[in-house]
Design an enzyme around this catalytic site. Structure first.
Site, mmCIF file in Angstrom:
data_model
loop_
_atom_site.group_PDB
_atom_site.id
_atom_site.type_symbol
_atom_site.label_atom_id
_atom_site.label_comp_id
_atom_site.label_asym_id
_atom_site.label_seq_id
_atom_site.Cartn_x
_atom_site.Cartn_y
_atom_site.Cartn_z
ATOM 1 N N LYS A 1 19.384 74.217 66.593
ATOM 2 C CA LYS A 1 20.368 73.419 66.195
ATOM 3 C C LYS A 1 20.867 72.846 67.383
ATOM 4 O O LYS A 1 21.238 73.109 68.503
ATOM 5 C CB LYS A 1 21.677 74.501 65.947
ATOM 6 C CG LYS A 1 23.048 73.460 65.918
ATOM 7 C CD LYS A 1 24.209 74.446 65.051
ATOM 8 C CE LYS A 1 25.420 74.584 65.879
ATOM 9 N NZ LYS A 1 26.235 73.447 66.124
ATOM 10 N N ALA B 1 31.499 72.613 62.636
ATOM 11 C CA ALA B 1 32.610 72.440 63.564
ATOM 12 C C ALA B 1 33.928 71.865 63.051
ATOM 13 O O ALA B 1 33.902 70.947 62.183
ATOM 14 C CB ALA B 1 32.174 71.553 64.712
ATOM 15 N N THR C 1 34.999 79.320 65.475
ATOM 16 C CA THR C 1 36.296 79.527 66.217
ATOM 17 C C THR C 1 37.233 80.128 65.252
ATOM 18 O O THR C 1 38.071 80.918 65.576
ATOM 19 C CB THR C 1 36.806 78.107 67.057
ATOM 20 O OG1 THR C 1 35.753 77.685 67.884
ATOM 21 C CG2 THR C 1 38.009 78.720 67.605
HETATM 22 C C1 LIG Z 1 29.029 77.957 67.226
HETATM 23 C C2 LIG Z 1 28.436 76.368 67.282
HETATM 24 O O1 LIG Z 1 27.393 76.095 67.008
HETATM 25 C C3 LIG Z 1 29.794 75.534 67.613
HETATM 26 O O2 LIG Z 1 29.121 74.646 68.419
HETATM 27 C C4 LIG Z 1 29.810 75.001 66.331
HETATM 28 O O3 LIG Z 1 29.800 73.604 66.306
HETATM 29 C C5 LIG Z 1 31.368 75.633 65.739
HETATM 30 O O4 LIG Z 1 32.360 74.871 65.835
HETATM 31 P P1 LIG Z 1 33.533 75.523 65.552
HETATM 32 O O5 LIG Z 1 34.078 76.755 66.761
HETATM 33 O O6 LIG Z 1 34.866 74.309 65.761
HETATM 34 O O7 LIG Z 1 33.808 76.241 64.166
#
Ligand SMILES: CC(=O)[C@@H](O)[C@H](O)COP(=O)(O)O
Length: 256
Positions: A95, A183, A206
């Protein structure tokens, strides 16, 4: 859903950072039914011992590992981290995050395309963390990416889909490309919205890790993803401005 020729059982992908404990992380994964865990190589290799323990924990989750280059701000850093990830996890998957802006953690579009091209030529199967920009998407596909990971909102904000129009356009422009909204999701309803729009999967971290009860939240997201996908496959009705009676009046008995 298939990515790079591999069937992925669940349309929910979870990150592995910020959980209060390894036990809570494992329970959240169990309740989520997630088929893919993303792991930040750069962040977790800080202390060697802690790093090794974390890799073991990740492998023990019993799901496919998608290592990521979170925290990389340059092409060089991202490419080096990807190589480290390939060795650690024995997988061509990466990723790819190349962050271009400190406040919004917005991807650097130029660096992203350059790093993607280098990594694809090197045999990697790249999952680029990108924006909803259709030109950038086109360049990433030309660079050899077979999947795209557009953001819902900036990482860690929990704002949900901040540019629905842009995401809808992206989805419509590349209907056959597997796309994972990655994200910025804060609530299961936002994941359901992405799935209803025809995205193939969602990735989040998150919202689950920082919930008061991460395992219950993981469960909530799993159900929302399933509900959203079901709705998409059921071919939803078109919204309309004019009211239309849902109860027909033909044959109704008039008592006056
Ligand atoms: C875990 C990861 O790869 C993060 O960089 C991802 O983009 C998740 O984002 P959030 O924490 O906002 O869900």
């Amino acid at each position: 859903m298939e990515v790079y020729g591999t069937a992925v059982a669940s349309r929910l992908m979870l990150g592995t950072a910020q959980y209060p404990s390894p036990q809570v992380l494992a329970e959240a994964f169990r309740r989520s039914g997630a088929g893919i865990a993303t792991v930040s190589v750069r962040r977790e290799s800080g202390g060697e011992k802690a790093g090794a323990a974390f890799w073991e924990l990740a492998r023990g989750l019993g799901v496919a590992i998608l290592p990521n280059t979170a925290g990389c701000h340059s092409v060089k850093e991202a490419v080096t981290t990807a190589h480290m990830a390939r060795e650690l996890f024995d997988t061509p998957w990466i990723k790819l995050e190349v962050i271009g802006h400190a406040d919004t953690l917005q991807p650097d579009p130029f660096g992203l395309v350059e790093a993607a091209r280098i990594l694809v030529e090197d045999g990697f199967q790249v999952f680029p963390y990108t924006t909803e920009d259709v030109v950038l998407a086109d360049r990433l596909l030309s660079a050899g990416c077979e999947v795209l990971m557009p953001w819902g909102a900036p990482i860690g904000t929990g704002l949900g889909l901040t540019n629905v129009y842009g995401l809808r356009t992206l989805r419509a422009q590349f209907p056959d490309v597997p796309m994972v909204v990655d994200a910025g999701l804060g609530l299961p309803s936002q994941a359901a919205q992405a799935m209803e729009m025809g995205f193939d999967a969602v990735l989040l971290n998150t919202a689950v890790a920082k919930a008061g009860d991460p395992a219950a939240m993981a469960d909530g997201f799993a159900r929302a993803v399933e509900a959203g996908r079901l709705a998409f496959e059921a071919d939803p009705m078109e919204p309309r401005d004019m009211a239309a009676p849902s109860t027909p009046v033909i044959g109704k008995a008039f008592l006056e």
